[in-house]
Design a protein around this motif. Structure first.
Motif, PDB file in Angstrom:
ATOM      1  N   ARG A  21     -22.149  36.745  62.240  1.00  0.00           N
ATOM      2  CA  ARG A  21     -22.176  38.156  61.800  1.00  0.00           C
ATOM      3  C   ARG A  21     -21.113  38.826  61.840  1.00  0.00           C
ATOM      4  NH1 ARG A  21     -26.966  37.506  64.717  1.00  0.00           N
ATOM      5  NH2 ARG A  21     -28.613  36.459  63.583  1.00  0.00           N
ATOM      6  N   PHE A  22     -20.845  39.686  60.813  1.00  0.00           N
ATOM      7  CA  PHE A  22     -19.747  40.495  60.701  1.00  0.00           C
ATOM      8  C   PHE A  22     -20.369  41.958  60.480  1.00  0.00           C
ATOM      9  CE2 PHE A  22     -17.298  36.952  59.813  1.00  0.00           C
ATOM     10  CZ  PHE A  22     -16.277  36.800  60.822  1.00  0.00           C
ATOM     11  N   GLY A  23     -20.975  42.828  61.368  1.00  0.00           N
ATOM     12  CA  GLY A  23     -21.760  43.995  61.118  1.00  0.00           C
ATOM     13  C   GLY A  23     -22.926  43.560  60.202  1.00  0.00           C
ATOM     14  N   ASP A  24     -23.053  44.082  59.028  1.00  0.00           N
ATOM     15  CA  ASP A  24     -24.092  43.702  58.078  1.00  0.00           C
ATOM     16  C   ASP A  24     -23.939  42.258  57.133  1.00  0.00           C
ATOM     17  OD1 ASP A  24     -25.171  46.122  58.915  1.00  0.00           O
ATOM     18  OD2 ASP A  24     -24.883  47.084  56.853  1.00  0.00           O
ATOM     19  N   VAL A  25     -22.681  41.598  57.241  1.00  0.00           N
ATOM     20  CA  VAL A  25     -22.625  40.586  56.725  1.00  0.00           C
ATOM     21  C   VAL A  25     -22.802  39.339  57.560  1.00  0.00           C
ATOM     22  CG1 VAL A  25     -20.697  39.141  55.556  1.00  0.00           C
ATOM     23  CG2 VAL A  25     -20.720  41.912  55.311  1.00  0.00           C
ATOM     24  N   THR A  26     -23.674  38.516  56.968  1.00  0.00           N
ATOM     25  CA  THR A  26     -23.996  37.081  57.622  1.00  0.00           C
ATOM     26  C   THR A  26     -22.978  36.227  56.903  1.00  0.00           C
ATOM     27  OG1 THR A  26     -26.249  37.723  58.269  1.00  0.00           O
ATOM     28  CG2 THR A  26     -25.587  35.625  58.177  1.00  0.00           C
ATOM     29  N   ALA A  27     -21.731  35.767  57.568  1.00  0.00           N
ATOM     30  CA  ALA A  27     -20.972  34.826  57.152  1.00  0.00           C
ATOM     31  C   ALA A  27     -21.376  33.442  57.175  1.00  0.00           C
ATOM     32  CB  ALA A  27     -19.552  35.012  57.692  1.00  0.00           C
ATOM     33  N   LEU A  28     -22.011  33.094  58.184  1.00  0.00           N
ATOM     34  CA  LEU A  28     -22.899  31.716  58.486  1.00  0.00           C
ATOM     35  C   LEU A  28     -24.249  31.980  58.931  1.00  0.00           C
ATOM     36  CD1 LEU A  28     -19.668  30.041  60.153  1.00  0.00           C
ATOM     37  CD2 LEU A  28     -20.530  29.708  57.784  1.00  0.00           C
ATOM     38  N   GLY A  45     -16.584  25.326  48.682  1.00  0.00           N
ATOM     39  CA  GLY A  45     -17.390  26.445  48.087  1.00  0.00           C
ATOM     40  C   GLY A  45     -16.389  27.626  47.637  1.00  0.00           C
ATOM     41  N   GLN A  46     -17.194  28.508  46.831  1.00  0.00           N
ATOM     42  CA  GLN A  46     -16.591  29.543  46.565  1.00  0.00           C
ATOM     43  C   GLN A  46     -16.063  30.783  47.441  1.00  0.00           C
ATOM     44  OE1 GLN A  46     -20.221  30.523  44.050  1.00  0.00           O
ATOM     45  NE2 GLN A  46     -19.528  29.153  42.499  1.00  0.00           N
ATOM     46  N   SER A  47     -15.270  31.658  47.035  1.00  0.00           N
ATOM     47  CA  SER A  47     -14.655  32.423  47.819  1.00  0.00           C
ATOM     48  C   SER A  47     -15.916  33.335  48.541  1.00  0.00           C
ATOM     49  CB  SER A  47     -13.988  33.429  46.947  1.00  0.00           C
ATOM     50  OG  SER A  47     -13.233  34.423  47.916  1.00  0.00           O
ATOM     51  N   GLY A  48     -15.628  33.373  49.848  1.00  0.00           N
ATOM     52  CA  GLY A  48     -16.733  34.257  50.654  1.00  0.00           C
ATOM     53  C   GLY A  48     -17.927  33.564  50.999  1.00  0.00           C
ATOM     54  N   CYS A  49     -18.059  32.118  51.025  1.00  0.00           N
ATOM     55  CA  CYS A  49     -19.106  31.591  51.295  1.00  0.00           C
ATOM     56  C   CYS A  49     -19.034  30.980  52.709  1.00  0.00           C
ATOM     57  CB  CYS A  49     -19.156  30.338  50.579  1.00  0.00           C
ATOM     58  SG  CYS A  49     -18.155  28.792  50.816  1.00  0.00           S
ATOM     59  N   GLY A  50     -18.022  31.219  53.375  1.00  0.00           N
ATOM     60  CA  GLY A  50     -18.019  31.003  54.883  1.00  0.00           C
ATOM     61  C   GLY A  50     -17.014  30.002  55.559  1.00  0.00           C
ATOM     62  N   LYS A  51     -16.362  29.326  54.706  1.00  0.00           N
ATOM     63  CA  LYS A  51     -15.360  28.342  54.706  1.00  0.00           C
ATOM     64  C   LYS A  51     -14.321  28.660  55.973  1.00  0.00           C
ATOM     65  CE  LYS A  51     -13.541  27.759  50.584  1.00  0.00           C
ATOM     66  NZ  LYS A  51     -14.358  29.227  49.902  1.00  0.00           N
ATOM     67  N   THR A  52     -13.840  29.729  55.703  1.00  0.00           N
ATOM     68  CA  THR A  52     -12.750  30.018  56.687  1.00  0.00           C
ATOM     69  C   THR A  52     -13.282  30.245  58.071  1.00  0.00           C
ATOM     70  OG1 THR A  52     -11.308  30.766  55.115  1.00  0.00           O
ATOM     71  CG2 THR A  52     -10.928  31.500  57.210  1.00  0.00           C
ATOM     72  N   THR A  53     -14.570  31.072  58.038  1.00  0.00           N
ATOM     73  CA  THR A  53     -15.237  31.689  59.226  1.00  0.00           C
ATOM     74  C   THR A  53     -15.422  30.244  60.012  1.00  0.00           C
ATOM     75  OG1 THR A  53     -16.098  33.474  58.145  1.00  0.00           O
ATOM     76  CG2 THR A  53     -17.104  32.684  60.008  1.00  0.00           C
ATOM     77  N   LEU A  54     -15.961  29.266  59.450  1.00  0.00           N
ATOM     78  CA  LEU A  54     -16.131  28.046  60.095  1.00  0.00           C
ATOM     79  C   LEU A  54     -15.033  27.257  60.788  1.00  0.00           C
ATOM     80  CD1 LEU A  54     -18.936  26.482  60.552  1.00  0.00           C
ATOM     81  CD2 LEU A  54     -18.425  25.055  58.603  1.00  0.00           C
ATOM     82  N   ASP A 169      -6.289  25.401  55.958  1.00  0.00           N
ATOM     83  CA  ASP A 169      -7.127  26.673  55.132  1.00  0.00           C
ATOM     84  C   ASP A 169      -6.187  26.638  53.846  1.00  0.00           C
ATOM     85  OD1 ASP A 169      -8.643  28.540  54.364  1.00  0.00           O
ATOM     86  OD2 ASP A 169      -8.201  30.065  55.814  1.00  0.00           O
ATOM     87  N   GLU A 170      -7.073  26.142  52.870  1.00  0.00           N
ATOM     88  CA  GLU A 170      -6.451  26.107  51.534  1.00  0.00           C
ATOM     89  C   GLU A 170      -4.812  25.724  51.525  1.00  0.00           C
ATOM     90  OE1 GLU A 170      -7.932  26.803  48.659  1.00  0.00           O
ATOM     91  OE2 GLU A 170      -9.910  28.157  49.216  1.00  0.00           O
ATOM     92  N   PRO A 171      -4.507  24.528  52.093  1.00  0.00           N
ATOM     93  CA  PRO A 171      -3.088  24.099  52.035  1.00  0.00           C
ATOM     94  C   PRO A 171      -2.405  23.835  50.787  1.00  0.00           C
ATOM     95  CG  PRO A 171      -4.551  22.472  52.677  1.00  0.00           C
ATOM     96  CD  PRO A 171      -5.519  23.338  52.504  1.00  0.00           C
TER      97      PRO A 171
HETATM   98  P1  ATP Z   1     -12.115  32.641  50.944  1.00  0.00           P
HETATM   99  O1  ATP Z   1     -12.121  31.477  50.121  1.00  0.00           O
HETATM  100  O2  ATP Z   1     -12.327  33.956  50.186  1.00  0.00           O
HETATM  101  O3  ATP Z   1     -11.587  32.848  52.028  1.00  0.00           O
HETATM  102  P2  ATP Z   1     -14.368  31.760  52.641  1.00  0.00           P
HETATM  103  O4  ATP Z   1     -15.378  31.023  52.087  1.00  0.00           O
HETATM  104  O5  ATP Z   1     -13.491  31.391  53.386  1.00  0.00           O
HETATM  105  O6  ATP Z   1     -13.796  32.768  51.422  1.00  0.00           O
HETATM  106  P3  ATP Z   1     -14.915  33.454  54.603  1.00  0.00           P
HETATM  107  O7  ATP Z   1     -13.648  33.959  54.765  1.00  0.00           O
HETATM  108  O8  ATP Z   1     -15.534  32.748  55.723  1.00  0.00           O
HETATM  109  O9  ATP Z   1     -15.209  32.849  53.325  1.00  0.00           O
HETATM  110  O10 ATP Z   1     -15.803  35.000  54.522  1.00  0.00           O
HETATM  111  C1  ATP Z   1     -17.182  34.921  54.915  1.00  0.00           C
HETATM  112  C2  ATP Z   1     -18.107  36.139  54.599  1.00  0.00           C
HETATM  113  O11 ATP Z   1     -17.667  36.824  55.919  1.00  0.00           O
HETATM  114  C3  ATP Z   1     -17.391  37.248  53.307  1.00  0.00           C
HETATM  115  O12 ATP Z   1     -18.386  37.952  53.052  1.00  0.00           O
HETATM  116  C4  ATP Z   1     -16.217  38.001  54.300  1.00  0.00           C
HETATM  117  O13 ATP Z   1     -16.020  39.232  53.656  1.00  0.00           O
HETATM  118  C5  ATP Z   1     -17.008  38.102  55.728  1.00  0.00           C
HETATM  119  N1  ATP Z   1     -16.052  38.419  56.809  1.00  0.00           N
HETATM  120  C6  ATP Z   1     -15.121  37.129  57.279  1.00  0.00           C
HETATM  121  N2  ATP Z   1     -14.450  37.544  58.270  1.00  0.00           N
HETATM  122  C7  ATP Z   1     -14.837  39.119  58.436  1.00  0.00           C
HETATM  123  C8  ATP Z   1     -14.438  39.860  59.361  1.00  0.00           C
HETATM  124  N3  ATP Z   1     -13.637  39.576  60.191  1.00  0.00           N
HETATM  125  N4  ATP Z   1     -14.926  41.031  59.348  1.00  0.00           N
HETATM  126  C9  ATP Z   1     -15.976  41.356  58.494  1.00  0.00           C
HETATM  127  N5  ATP Z   1     -16.255  40.404  57.489  1.00  0.00           N
HETATM  128  C10 ATP Z   1     -15.658  39.356  57.286  1.00  0.00           C
END
Ligand code: ATP
Length: 356
Positions: A21-28, A45-54, A169-171
């Protein structure tokens, strides 16, 4: 853990019920995944689905809100057993490559080898540079290099210390189409050669299919489906997964006596219950055109030559939209022709409506 000579010692990588979680956002949300040593996995996955976070959790630059990251079966993410990024034996390739502009190719690659003694750092850097085909450019600076060359420097820097795990990451996203094809194939070969367990983040299904042993399809912080490219393409488990890999013609209908009636044919409804609202997905490349008189009658509305295949839009009586076919015709049909349309039933996918 690092190999002493030649290839990396690949590590097993695992995620166990990881929530971030990042504040109110549940990234995974409760993501669990096991990656075998040496396996190449694409997070798709599409932008924002949590790939980079993982990916960041695997690298150790992020700590999970709950759940565990496992390297070789050991918890490396919990507060009491946290392993710092530089101790994990993990290599990283960033989307923007993150090369140092004031350092040469050789110096950039050497930067990843801090802790090596002078002579072995030099030799190891030059070996990695040669491996990505940049031996002649080792004294060049990043601004003198093309996008593809910069990508290879980033890759050389990541593989030089022989990491057991390589995270990318998106190489390929900064490369134009033609270059992307080449670099993608080169990278796939290099990953297999180094033997490192690899994760590639991408939003492009073709990247994923070309490079990965297994694809992990994600959506809104969850894993939707895991499988080989062929499994995801042929047996998507949802309309969402299906749409990710193919531009279907989709037709809604209701299940009656085990099948869905549509203006272009009647298709078995699989597991769907009687009366259920369904979406029938017709793969453009599954459609065969036959001489008029056989199969479903239709008319060619437009035909667009696209090289290896033609895009053909077909008008079918009772169907208010054109049916898209992708066929190898070599010029045998023309706009306005009446044709027979054969849609093999086993190539058609049927999903519950609203399953998006
Ligand atoms: P992209 O392809 O755009 O990079 P992604 O699938 O890699 O997207 P993430 O970057 O993992 O997605 O982000 C997942 C969610 O978590 C998004 O809603 C993003 O805005 C949020 N998020 C990621 N990192 C943070 C952070 N440090 N603080 C707040 N929110 C974050």
């Amino acid at each position: 853990r690092r190999g002493t000579a030649g290839a990396a010692i690949p590590m097993a990588l695992g995620f166990d019920q990881v929530t971030q979680r990042f504040g109110d956002v549940t990234a995974l949300s409760e993501v669990s995944l096991s990656i075998e040593p040496g396996e190449v996995v694409a997070l798709l996955g599409q932008s924002g689905c949590g790939k980079t976070t993982l990916l960041r959790l695997a690298a150790g630059v992020e700590r999970p809100s709950s759940g565990r990251v496992l390297l070789e079966g050991s918890d490396v993410s919990s507060p009491q057993s946290f392993v710092e990024p530089e101790q994990r034996g993990v290599g990283l390739v960033f989307q923007d490559y993150a090369l140092f502009p004031h350092l040469s190719v050789r110096e950039n690659v050497r930067f990843g080898l801090r802790g090596y003694d002078e002579t072995s750092a030099e030799a190891t850097a030059l070996r990695a540079i040669a491996r990505v085909g940049l031996a002649d450019l080792s004294e060049a600076y990043p601004h003198m290099l093309s996008g593809g060359e910069q990508q290879r420097v980033a890759l050389a820097r990541a593989i030089a210390p022989r990491p057991g795990v390589l995270l990318m990451d998106e190489p390929f996203s900064n490369l134009d189409r033609r270059l992307r094809d080449v670099v993608r194939d080169e990278t796939a070969a290099l990953l297999k050669e180094t033997g490192a367990t690899s994760i590639i983040v991408t939003h492009d299904p073709e990247d994923a299919m070309r490079i990965a042993d297994r694809i992990v399809l994600m959506r809104a912080g969850r894993i939707v489906q895991v499988g080989t490219g062929e499994q995801l393409y042929r047996q998507p488990n949802s309309l969402f997964a299906a749409r990710f890999f193919c531009d279907f013609t989709e037709i809604e209908g209701r299940v009656l006596r085990g099948a869905v009636d549509t203006p272009v044919g009647r298709f078995p409804a699989g597991d769907l219950g009687e009366g259920a609202q369904a979406v029938v997905c017709i793969r453009p490349q599954a459609i065969r055109l036959t001489p008029k008189g056989f199969c479903l009658p239709g008319r060619v509305v437009t035909r667009r030559f696209l090289g290896e295949v033609d895009h053909v839009l077909l008008a079918v009586s009772g169907f208010d939209r054109p049916l898209l076919a992708r066929v190898s015709l070599t010029g045998s049909v023309r706009e306005g022709d009446d044709v027979g349309i054969d849609i093999p039933t086993d190539e058609v996918l049927v999903f519950p409506a609203g399953d998006t």
